[in-house]
Design an enzyme around this catalytic site. Structure first.
Site, PDB file in Angstrom:
ATOM      1  CG  ASP A   1      -1.229 -33.042 -76.864  1.00  0.00           C
ATOM      2  OD1 ASP A   1      -1.780 -34.051 -76.405  1.00  0.00           O
ATOM      3  OD2 ASP A   1      -1.827 -31.979 -77.130  1.00  0.00           O
TER       4      ASP A   1
ATOM      5  CG  ASP B   1       2.799 -35.152 -81.684  1.00  0.00           C
ATOM      6  OD1 ASP B   1       1.795 -35.816 -81.411  1.00  0.00           O
ATOM      7  OD2 ASP B   1       3.478 -34.573 -80.836  1.00  0.00           O
TER       8      ASP B   1
HETATM    9  O1  LIG Z   1      -2.726 -39.510 -74.350  1.00  0.00           O
HETATM   10  C1  LIG Z   1      -1.788 -38.724 -74.098  1.00  0.00           C
HETATM   11  O2  LIG Z   1      -0.982 -38.928 -73.182  1.00  0.00           O
HETATM   12  C2  LIG Z   1      -1.648 -37.458 -74.904  1.00  0.00           C
HETATM   13  O3  LIG Z   1      -2.756 -37.376 -75.715  1.00  0.00           O
HETATM   14  C3  LIG Z   1      -0.374 -37.449 -75.700  1.00  0.00           C
HETATM   15  O4  LIG Z   1       0.234 -36.212 -75.540  1.00  0.00           O
HETATM   16  C4  LIG Z   1      -0.553 -37.661 -77.156  1.00  0.00           C
HETATM   17  O5  LIG Z   1      -0.719 -36.471 -77.876  1.00  0.00           O
HETATM   18  P1  LIG Z   1       0.186 -36.181 -79.210  1.00  0.00           P
HETATM   19  O6  LIG Z   1       1.543 -35.756 -78.677  1.00  0.00           O
HETATM   20  O7  LIG Z   1       0.253 -37.478 -80.000  1.00  0.00           O
HETATM   21  O8  LIG Z   1      -0.546 -35.076 -79.922  1.00  0.00           O
HETATM   22 MG   LIG Z   2       3.302 -35.013 -78.814  1.00  0.00          MG
END
Ligand SMILES: O=C(O)[C@H](O)[C@H](O)COP(=O)(O)O
Ligand SMILES: [Mg+2]
Length: 294
Positions: free
Chosen positions: A26, A24
């Protein structure tokens, strides 16, 4: 309960156990525009050990190409083929699963990433500006495009009432108009605070239209199917590394692979170790810790 990884020996055993690491972004790799300490070195170490590294993000605001540039900005050479974003998966879903007609187009509530990936998939979308529309009559007049056959909703940092109203009208005046969400994360981490995520924007349209969207991103299997279409995945030797229990860890569970939850994003150690939470296979403070093996 997840096995809490604390020592360098724990980290070594983890690395030795898997050949493919799905990450992942974020809250695991970075927080907004800040890379998490030790992560760059940890990824480099995995690659030095001939491990396969794939990035799987629900963040649809930019395209895979732009993600590759974001990694490059941190001095990391990651090709767009190693990146699977919900913006990309949504375009793949429309093209390959829905078989979206070339006569139709999409109205997008979301970032440039969705539009860029739709363009790459040769799927047309509305590009008319909506921010100047102020009156209900303007919204009703705007939705006169019979070619619109789908509304896509993703994280949109330029959201406005006009955009939401137009999406609402397309979804309520035409029941055949598809309702697709890139993901439904309620928040996303940007450091020592969180901000509303795609799911919080999506909830406005779910409430107003009373319609249920098809959600493409984690925890649903579409993203895993996208990865499996490009890579041979040996499930017993693959692990998903994430910061959110109800998307990343659940995605791993739904995909039949082991999972590692880290505490650098949304989920705290207390939440991860709670027996009533979605159970990861492993837990650790940060994936940056793996850099201690280098
Ligand atoms: O849409 C969201 O809220 C954000 O993009 C969320 O943080 C998803 O990002 P990931 O943790 O999957 O990289
Ligand atoms: Mg994330």
């Amino acid at each position: 309960m997840p096995q809490l990884l604390l020592t360098v020996e724990d980290y070594r055993k983890l690395v030795d156990k898997y050949d493919t690491f799905l990450f992942d972004c974020d809250g695991v790799i970075w927080l907004g525009t800040t890379i998490i300490e030790g992560v760059k070195e940890s990824i480099a170490f995995l690659k030095s050990q001939n491990k396969r590294v794939v990035f799987v993000t629900n963040n649809s605001t930019i395209s895979r190409k732009e993600y590759s540039k974001k990694f490059a900005g941190f001095g990391m050479s990651i090709s767009k083929e190693e990146i699977f974003s919900s913006s990309h998966a949504t375009a793949v879903h429309l093209k390959n699963i829905v078989k979206f007609s070339p006569d139709k187009k999409v109205f997008v509530v979301g970032g440039q990433g969705v539009k860029d990936e739709l363009h790459l998939a040769n799927i047309r979308f509305c590009n008319k500006e909506t921010s100047a529309l102020k009156k209900p009559a303007d919204y009703k007049e705007f939705v006169n495009d019979p070619e619109v056959g789908a509304v896509i909703c993703g994280l949109d940092r330029d959201i406005n009432y006009a955009k939401l109203s137009i999406a609402h009208l397309y979804l309520t005046l035409n029941k055949d108009c598809l309702f697709i969400a890139t993901n439904n994360d309620s928040t996303y981490p940007v450091g020592d605070f969180n901000l509303p995520g795609a799911g919080s924007i999506l909830s406005v349209l779910e409430t107003s239209t009373k319609r249920v969207p098809t959600i493409v991103g984690k925890p649903y299997k579409t993203l895993f199917d996208c990865i499996s279409a490009d890579y041979h995945i040996e499930k017993s030797r693959t692990i998903m590394v994430g910061d959110r229990l109800n998307t990343d860890v659940q995605f791993g569970i739904n995909s039949g692979i082991d999972t590692l939850i880290v505490f650098t994003g949304i989920t705290s150690e207390h939440e991860a170790m709670d027996p009533n939470s979605t159970q990861a296979t492993y837990a650790m403070t940060s994936f940056g810790e793996i850099s201690k093996l280098a």
